[in-house]
Scaffold this motif. Structure first.
Motif, PDB file in Angstrom:
ATOM      1  N   LYS A 554     -51.404  21.940 -75.354  1.00 47.44           N
ATOM      2  CA  LYS A 554     -52.674  22.216 -76.013  1.00 47.44           C
ATOM      3  C   LYS A 554     -52.886  21.129 -76.906  1.00 47.44           C
ATOM      4  CE  LYS A 554     -53.526  26.924 -74.710  1.00 47.44           C
ATOM      5  NZ  LYS A 554     -53.716  28.457 -75.280  1.00 47.44           N
ATOM      6  N   ASN A 597     -58.168  23.896 -79.990  1.00 49.44           N
ATOM      7  CA  ASN A 597     -56.660  23.661 -79.158  1.00 49.44           C
ATOM      8  C   ASN A 597     -56.905  24.093 -77.776  1.00 49.44           C
ATOM      9  OD1 ASN A 597     -55.460  22.353 -81.339  1.00 49.44           O
ATOM     10  ND2 ASN A 597     -54.848  24.249 -82.315  1.00 49.44           N
ATOM     11  N   LEU A 598     -56.772  22.958 -76.888  1.00 47.60           N
ATOM     12  CA  LEU A 598     -56.924  23.477 -75.449  1.00 47.60           C
ATOM     13  C   LEU A 598     -56.180  22.390 -74.485  1.00 47.60           C
ATOM     14  CD1 LEU A 598     -59.435  21.757 -74.420  1.00 47.60           C
ATOM     15  CD2 LEU A 598     -60.879  23.485 -75.512  1.00 47.60           C
ATOM     16  N   SER A 600     -56.988  19.943 -71.880  1.00 48.94           N
ATOM     17  CA  SER A 600     -58.119  19.385 -71.650  1.00 48.94           C
ATOM     18  C   SER A 600     -58.655  19.165 -70.216  1.00 48.94           C
ATOM     19  CB  SER A 600     -58.488  17.830 -72.328  1.00 48.94           C
ATOM     20  OG  SER A 600     -57.264  16.962 -72.259  1.00 48.94           O
ATOM     21  N   ASP A 602     -57.426  21.149 -67.678  1.00 47.61           N
ATOM     22  CA  ASP A 602     -57.794  22.180 -67.044  1.00 47.61           C
ATOM     23  C   ASP A 602     -59.007  22.595 -67.680  1.00 47.61           C
ATOM     24  OD1 ASP A 602     -55.177  22.323 -66.174  1.00 47.61           O
ATOM     25  OD2 ASP A 602     -54.270  23.821 -67.512  1.00 47.61           O
ATOM     26  N   ILE A 603     -59.510  22.568 -68.607  1.00 53.06           N
ATOM     27  CA  ILE A 603     -61.028  23.120 -69.064  1.00 53.06           C
ATOM     28  C   ILE A 603     -61.844  21.901 -68.318  1.00 53.06           C
ATOM     29  CG2 ILE A 603     -62.660  23.230 -70.857  1.00 53.06           C
ATOM     30  CD1 ILE A 603     -60.302  25.364 -70.798  1.00 53.06           C
ATOM     31  N   ILE A 689     -59.177  30.063 -67.813  1.00 49.64           N
ATOM     32  CA  ILE A 689     -59.806  30.368 -68.932  1.00 49.64           C
ATOM     33  C   ILE A 689     -59.040  31.863 -69.391  1.00 49.64           C
ATOM     34  CG2 ILE A 689     -62.118  31.477 -70.013  1.00 49.64           C
ATOM     35  CD1 ILE A 689     -62.020  28.429 -69.474  1.00 49.64           C
ATOM     36  N   GLY A 692     -54.991  31.047 -69.308  1.00 48.97           N
ATOM     37  CA  GLY A 692     -54.394  29.958 -70.021  1.00 48.97           C
ATOM     38  C   GLY A 692     -54.878  29.632 -71.298  1.00 48.97           C
ATOM     39  N   HIS A 693     -56.140  30.370 -71.543  1.00 51.88           N
ATOM     40  CA  HIS A 693     -56.536  29.935 -72.861  1.00 51.88           C
ATOM     41  C   HIS A 693     -57.022  31.251 -73.623  1.00 51.88           C
ATOM     42  CE1 HIS A 693     -56.880  25.966 -71.104  1.00 51.88           C
ATOM     43  NE2 HIS A 693     -56.836  25.550 -72.256  1.00 51.88           N
ATOM     44  N   GLN A 694     -56.611  32.638 -73.137  1.00 53.89           N
ATOM     45  CA  GLN A 694     -56.988  33.835 -73.574  1.00 53.89           C
ATOM     46  C   GLN A 694     -58.483  33.855 -73.954  1.00 53.89           C
ATOM     47  OE1 GLN A 694     -54.068  32.262 -75.180  1.00 53.89           O
ATOM     48  NE2 GLN A 694     -53.159  33.142 -73.370  1.00 53.89           N
ATOM     49  N   GLY A 695     -59.226  33.357 -73.055  1.00 51.60           N
ATOM     50  CA  GLY A 695     -60.802  33.524 -73.154  1.00 51.60           C
ATOM     51  C   GLY A 695     -61.303  34.536 -72.354  1.00 51.60           C
ATOM     52  N   LEU A 713     -64.208  30.913 -75.751  1.00 49.55           N
ATOM     53  CA  LEU A 713     -62.706  30.144 -76.148  1.00 49.55           C
ATOM     54  C   LEU A 713     -62.525  30.687 -77.438  1.00 49.55           C
ATOM     55  CD1 LEU A 713     -62.904  26.895 -74.383  1.00 49.55           C
ATOM     56  CD2 LEU A 713     -61.768  28.759 -73.582  1.00 49.55           C
TER      57      LEU A 713
END
Length: 716
Positions: A554, A597-598, A600, A602-603, A689, A692-695, A713
């Protein structure tokens, strides 16, 4: 001479009258002699009245052993005096005499002018009377003269502020002096049988309480046992209070308190007995039941409001009504051939018989025996016959249930033995079959493992294919995006080449100003070539990032820039892929959006997938042609929320049916025609989401009006 004769006649008459008022005691039975006759009474209070030579011939004759409510002078005056003149046969002057004092009030007893006893207080510190009312009396010694007239004087007062009750038809005696020889007093007290009957009833009710409590604990569904336990318990309280009242309490106020408590306890016990009777036979509660409940409540008021008949109307009659109702219900149960009806009906007959015998003894139609033993025996049997019959029935019912249960258990044991034998046979068959099944399962497990490995490989290939398909869809858009800066580079390069030729010409001619002007324009062209070259380089770099396998690391990313790039790539890619595609799009991005922080890559894949789906939906609705004024449009927005960064991708396309909204994030689920979608796009996006990103990724859609995908996010 005539006056002298008249004087002698008057003296003789006075002496005769005094002789008539004088009580002579020539014998005292072994059971004693109650002093009822010869008493005089006077209202008021005068110390002279204690003297032996005081003339009380004008006082009112009275029997002080009657109920004190029947002597109105006791309630009119604060204090009254009783006087009794008597002589004793000379044979008793050599013996020690005493009397047993029973009273309902406060008294000071004088014999021949000297106080020999005081019971209660005629006036305490507050000027109030404190009454003394012993149940069996108290012993008082009598120091008699050797000869001559004896004078008993009693100063007496009633405590008027108490709610007096008559209990068990025993009157509240004003004053009773029971004369007897000292050696016979012990025998007299031992002959009192009431305590023994009370102890017997106490023991019986204690046994009944224990039995019904045990039966209720063993079967709590049988509420009748609970009701009869409470009935027995309240009768224990009744007998305990009566025992305390009549054996150990002498103060009238305390006695009245205990009697009131005992009366209320008995009324409640009858209520629970009635409840238990109705519960035993499951009898509907009709008018008779409610009449009895109301009468039981009113019986306490009757007991207090009617001094003379309150005990019979409020205590005895309530018992008779409840027990007669029990007999009626038992008779109806007997006619219906219900178990227990005959037993309880027999108890009701016993109550009726013994109760009638009790009143025959009470009214002296039948001799009651010494110390009224048969009367007390009949009274005790009458009031315990129905409770005992009910307890016998419930005990037998419990025993019957236990026997039935035991028979059922034996049947279950036999069935268990048969079942066990059958199970053993089955176990042998199953053991053989299990061996075969275990071999088959081992073979199938090996095949399944091989199939799972193949499935995992296929799934990996499908995911990679989905990624490559997404990249392929972007190729046309990326080409379009690169073509624009390349056109600018080519155009400015050609112009710059021509300007260099002009520059050489002007240099040869020595035109300095024109050379400087051309050089300035040439520098501007080179700056534009550099700018558009960097633009093409950036597009290629982004394409490489999208195609590159994600590292999972990230980094701080500007989401607004990422949203803008993905939206444009998706739009131009679909324009190149779908012939005649037209749609409008808009960006509503928040100013000064913080870096997040992610991953990019994947998003970016998630955004491209959502933009592609949005443009596909508006294109499908436009092809339906239902609305001439329809303008396809996709809106992308970003904002800061309480949860972090919120991204919304909205379209006014076909929408998603409610029945399908719960399924769209499932793998391999797609609403596109066969061959146009793999069904992995939204599933992969959801995993990126949430995992991978706890969203959060959710959808809001209305069929025929459009869809909004919302990405949340966290900032941290």
């Amino acid at each position: 001479m005539r006056y002298f004769t008249l004087f002698l006649l008057l003296c003789s008459l006075s002496a005769f009258a005094q002789k008539q008022d004088l009580l002579h005691i020539d014998s005292i039975p072994a059971q004693g002699l109650e002093l009822k006759q010869g008493w005089k009474m006077q209202m008021g209070d005068d110390p002279e009245w204690v003297k032996t030579d005081y003339d009380d011939s004008q006082w009112k004759s009275i029997d002080p052993t009657q109920d004190f409510k029947n002597i109105p002078e006791l309630w009119k005056s604060r204090t009254v005096w009783f006087r009794l003149k008597f002589t004793v046969d000379s044979s008793f002057t050599q013996k020690t005499l005493a009397c047993i004092v029973a009273q309902t009030g406060a008294s000071e007893i004088f014999l021949n002018g000297k106080m020999i006893g005081s019971y209660g207080k005629i006036a305490d510190q507050n000027g109030k009377v404190l009454a003394f009312a012993p149940r069996n009396g108290t012993t008082l010694g009598l120091p008699l003269y050797r000869s001559g007239t004896q004078v008993l004087a009693v100063r007496f007062a009633v405590q008027k502020n108490l709610p007096y009750l008559i209990f068990a038809d025993r009157p509240n005696v004003a004053l009773s002096l029971h004369l007897m020889e000292v050696e016979n007093i012990g025998k007299f007290l031992l002959n009192e049988l009431t305590p023994y009957f009370e102890f017997g009833r106490f023991g019986l009710y204690l046994i009944l309480a224990v039995i019904h409590f045990a039966l209720f604990r063993s079967n709590k569904k049988e509420k009748a046992n609970l009701y009869f336990f409470l009935f027995a318990l309240l009768n224990l309280i009744l007998l305990l209070f009566i025992g305390v009242v009549y054996r150990h309490v002498d103060l009238a106020s305390t006695k009245m308190f205990f009697l009131s408590t005992a009366s209320i306890s008995y009324g409640l016990s009858l209520f629970f007995f009635l409840q238990g009777t109705y519960a035993i036979f499951s009898t509907p509660k009709g008018l008779i039941y409610w009449f009895l409940v109301v009468y039981l409540c009113a019986s306490v008021l009757i007991l207090y409001s009617n001094y003379q008949n309150g005990y019979n109307l409020g205590f005895i009659l309530a018992s008779i009504l409840v027990f007669f109702e029990t007999g009626r219900i038992a008779w109806l149960a007997t006619r219906k051939k219900q178990r227990g009806g005959k037993i309880i009906f027999g108890g009701s007959i016993g109550f009726l018989v013994f109760f009638c015998l009790f009143y025959l003894f009470a009214w002296n139609y039948i001799p009651a025996g010494p110390n009224w033993i048969w009367g007390q025996f009949a009274f005790s049997l009458s009031f315990i016959s129905i409770p005992v019959s009910v307890s016998i029935y419930l005990a037998l019912e419990s025993s019957f249930a236990s026997q039935t249960l035991a028979e059922k258990l034996r049947e279950v044991e036999l069935l268990s033995q048969r079942t066990l034998a059958q199970e053993q046979e089955k176990q042998e068959i199953l053991a053989t079959q299990n061996e075969t099944l275990e071999r088959q399962v081992a073979d199938r497990t090996l095949e399944l493992q091989q199939s799972l490995e193949t499935l995992r490989s296929t799934q990996t290939q499908l995911v990679q294919r989905e990624k490559m398909a997404s990249l392929g869809e972007l190729t046309a858009g990326i080409a379009h995006e690169i073509q624009n800066p390349l056109n600018f580079v080519n155009n400015f390069a050609e112009v710059s080449s021509e300007m260099i030729d002009e520059l050489q010409t002007e240099i040869n001619q020595g035109n300095t100003e024109e050379v400087q002007s051309i050089a300035t324009d040439l520098k501007q062209n080179l700056d534009k070539i550099n700018h558009h070259g960097k633009r093409a380089s950036s597009i290629v770099k982004n394409m490489l990032e999208h195609s590159r396998t994600s590292s999972g690391q990230k980094t701080a990313t500007n989401l607004n820039v990422l949203i803008d790039e993905c939206l444009r790539l998706s739009y131009h890619g679909l324009r190149a892929q779908i012939k005649g595609f037209q749609a409008d799009y808009a960006l509503q991005l928040a100013d000064q959006l913080p870096l997040v922080n992610l991953v990019s890559q994947d998003i970016g894949r998630v955004l491209l997938n959502l933009f592609n789906n949005a443009f596909y939906a508006v294109d499908q609705r436009q092809k339906l042609g239902g609305d001439k004024d329809y303008q396809p449009k996709v809106i992308a927005s970003s904002a800061v929320s309480d949860q972090g960064i919120e991204i919304k991708i909205s379209d006014n396309g076909t929408g998603i049916p409610i029945a399908l909204q719960d399924k769209i994030f499932q793998p391999f689920f797609t609403t596109k025609p066969s061959g146009e979608g793999t069904g992995l796009g939204l599933s992969l996006s959801y995993d990126i989401i949430t995992k991978g990103h706890q969203g959060h990724l959710r959808v809001e859609s209305q069929e025929g009006h459009g869809t909004t995908f919302i990405i949340e996010l966290p900032l941290r």
